[in-house]
Design a protein around this motif. Sequence first.
Motif, mmCIF file in Angstrom:
data_model
loop_
_atom_site.group_PDB
_atom_site.id
_atom_site.type_symbol
_atom_site.label_atom_id
_atom_site.label_comp_id
_atom_site.label_asym_id
_atom_site.label_seq_id
_atom_site.Cartn_x
_atom_site.Cartn_y
_atom_site.Cartn_z
ATOM 1 N N PRO A 58 0.609 -1.284 -0.070
ATOM 2 C CA PRO A 58 0.075 -0.041 0.041
ATOM 3 C C PRO A 58 0.945 1.420 -0.156
ATOM 4 N N GLY A 59 0.017 2.491 -0.857
ATOM 5 C CA GLY A 59 1.469 3.195 -1.429
ATOM 6 C C GLY A 59 2.961 3.479 -1.703
ATOM 7 N N ALA A 60 2.290 2.145 -2.466
ATOM 8 C CA ALA A 60 3.703 1.872 -2.914
ATOM 9 C C ALA A 60 3.670 2.539 -4.362
ATOM 10 N N GLY A 61 3.121 3.218 -4.707
ATOM 11 C CA GLY A 61 3.352 3.866 -5.724
ATOM 12 C C GLY A 61 2.141 3.485 -7.040
ATOM 13 N N THR A 62 2.170 3.479 -7.989
ATOM 14 C CA THR A 62 1.164 2.934 -9.490
ATOM 15 C C THR A 62 1.915 1.470 -10.420
ATOM 16 N N SER A 63 3.232 2.024 -10.801
ATOM 17 C CA SER A 63 3.848 1.418 -11.717
ATOM 18 C C SER A 63 4.134 0.122 -11.179
ATOM 19 N N GLY A 64 4.358 -0.701 -11.571
ATOM 20 C CA GLY A 64 4.717 -2.130 -11.683
ATOM 21 C C GLY A 64 3.894 -3.402 -12.668
ATOM 22 N N LEU A 65 3.933 -4.293 -12.170
ATOM 23 C CA LEU A 65 3.012 -4.829 -12.496
ATOM 24 C C LEU A 65 1.461 -4.978 -12.802
ATOM 25 N N ALA A 66 1.285 -5.478 -13.589
ATOM 26 C CA ALA A 66 -0.249 -5.211 -14.236
ATOM 27 C C ALA A 66 -1.058 -6.481 -13.619
ATOM 28 N N VAL A 67 -0.699 -7.233 -13.318
ATOM 29 C CA VAL A 67 -0.732 -8.242 -12.852
ATOM 30 C C VAL A 67 -0.832 -8.379 -11.402
ATOM 31 N N ASN A 68 -1.087 -9.545 -11.045
ATOM 32 C CA ASN A 68 -0.996 -9.920 -8.905
ATOM 33 C C ASN A 68 -0.187 -10.869 -9.597
ATOM 34 N N SER A 103 2.265 -40.464 -20.825
ATOM 35 C CA SER A 103 1.383 -42.133 -21.716
ATOM 36 C C SER A 103 0.160 -41.746 -22.691
ATOM 37 N N ALA A 104 0.247 -40.740 -23.212
ATOM 38 C CA ALA A 104 -0.855 -40.171 -24.223
ATOM 39 C C ALA A 104 0.414 -39.851 -26.196
ATOM 40 N N PRO A 105 1.323 -40.320 -26.407
ATOM 41 C CA PRO A 105 1.846 -39.468 -27.196
ATOM 42 C C PRO A 105 1.218 -38.999 -28.652
ATOM 43 N N ASN A 106 -0.027 -39.279 -29.026
ATOM 44 C CA ASN A 106 -0.697 -38.855 -30.070
ATOM 45 C C ASN A 106 -1.491 -37.920 -29.936
ATOM 46 N N GLU A 107 -1.727 -37.548 -28.388
ATOM 47 C CA GLU A 107 -2.192 -36.171 -28.268
ATOM 48 C C GLU A 107 -1.881 -35.093 -28.257
ATOM 49 N N ARG A 108 -1.696 -34.044 -27.716
ATOM 50 C CA ARG A 108 -0.473 -32.724 -27.510
ATOM 51 C C ARG A 108 -1.502 -31.743 -27.265
ATOM 52 N N TYR A 109 -0.697 -30.789 -26.299
ATOM 53 C CA TYR A 109 -1.701 -29.690 -25.218
ATOM 54 C C TYR A 109 -0.952 -28.749 -25.924
ATOM 55 N N LYS A 110 -1.524 -27.198 -25.698
ATOM 56 C CA LYS A 110 -0.953 -25.749 -25.429
ATOM 57 C C LYS A 110 -1.742 -25.769 -24.226
ATOM 58 N N LEU A 111 -1.259 -24.416 -23.608
ATOM 59 C CA LEU A 111 -1.947 -23.697 -22.115
ATOM 60 C C LEU A 111 -1.685 -22.199 -22.882
ATOM 61 N N THR A 112 -2.769 -21.430 -22.294
ATOM 62 C CA THR A 112 -2.158 -19.914 -22.415
ATOM 63 C C THR A 112 -3.115 -19.424 -21.692
ATOM 64 N N VAL A 113 -2.511 -18.725 -20.240
ATOM 65 C CA VAL A 113 -3.176 -18.785 -18.929
ATOM 66 C C VAL A 113 -3.180 -16.979 -19.050
ATOM 67 N N TYR A 114 -4.239 -16.331 -19.083
ATOM 68 C CA TYR A 114 -4.319 -14.705 -18.964
ATOM 69 C C TYR A 114 -5.010 -14.465 -17.127
ATOM 70 N N ILE A 115 -3.615 -13.530 -16.777
ATOM 71 C CA ILE A 115 -4.017 -13.253 -15.754
ATOM 72 C C ILE A 115 -4.527 -11.868 -16.214
ATOM 73 N N LEU A 116 -5.793 -11.417 -15.267
ATOM 74 C CA LEU A 116 -6.905 -10.908 -15.779
ATOM 75 C C LEU A 116 -7.194 -9.726 -14.532
ATOM 76 N N ASN A 117 -6.068 -9.561 -13.707
ATOM 77 C CA ASN A 117 -6.042 -7.955 -12.460
ATOM 78 C C ASN A 117 -4.962 -8.655 -11.400
ATOM 79 N N ARG A 118 -5.524 -6.903 -11.295
ATOM 80 C CA ARG A 118 -3.936 -7.002 -10.205
ATOM 81 C C ARG A 118 -4.826 -7.350 -8.492
ATOM 82 N N GLU A 119 -5.585 -8.061 -8.090
ATOM 83 C CA GLU A 119 -5.866 -8.350 -7.166
ATOM 84 C C GLU A 119 -6.527 -9.967 -7.319
#
Length: 173
Positions: A58-68, A103-119
Motif C-alpha cells: 500500500p502506498g508504494a506507487g502505481t507503476s509495476g506489474l499489471a497482474v497479481n 501416457s498419450a503420445p498421439n495427442e498434445r496440448y497447449k495452454l494459454t493463461v491470462y492473468i486479468l487483474n492485480r487482485e
Amino acid sequence: MIRRIFAVLFLTGLVFVSGCSGLSSGPSVLNEDPAERTRKQDGSVFGKSVVLGGESQPGAGTSGLAVNGYLWRASLDTISFLPLAQADAFGGVIVTEWSSLPSAPNERYKLTVYILNRELRADGVRVSVFRQERNTAGEWVDAAVSDGVPARIENAILLRARQLRIDSQASLK
C-alpha cells in the motif's frame, strides 16, 4: 511565398516550445549520486511497487506489474509440466509449447493463461486449452477439449495462489 515559409517556421517553433513545457529543470538523473539511485530503487529493477511474490505494498506507487504476483507465480507453478513458449509478466500472458504426455503420445496440448487483474480474485485468471490428435497420416489435427478442463486448471491456479499468499503472510509474522 516568404510569408508562408515564415508562418510555417513560426508555428513549428510554437509547437516545439509547447512540447518542451513538460520538461523539468531539476537535477539530471545522470548527475545523481549512484548510491541515491540505488536507494530510490529499493533493490528492485522495477522500483518499489513491484513485489513478484504478491501484491504491491500500500502506498508504494502505481507503476509495476499489471497482474497479481500470487496468480502469476501460481500459474507458472501449476503449468510447470509443460515447456513455456512465452511469459509476459507485464501483459499477464503465459503461453506453453505444444507438448505430449508420456501416457498419450498421439495427442498434445497447449495452454494459454491470462492473468486479468492485480487482485487475487476468482475471476482474475482465465485458461485456454488447445488439444490436437495425430491422424493416420501422422499430421496433427485440432480436437475437442473435455468439458471443464480449463476450469479445473483455473481452480488449481487459484488454490496455489491462495497457498502462496497465506505462506507469505505467515512469514511476515
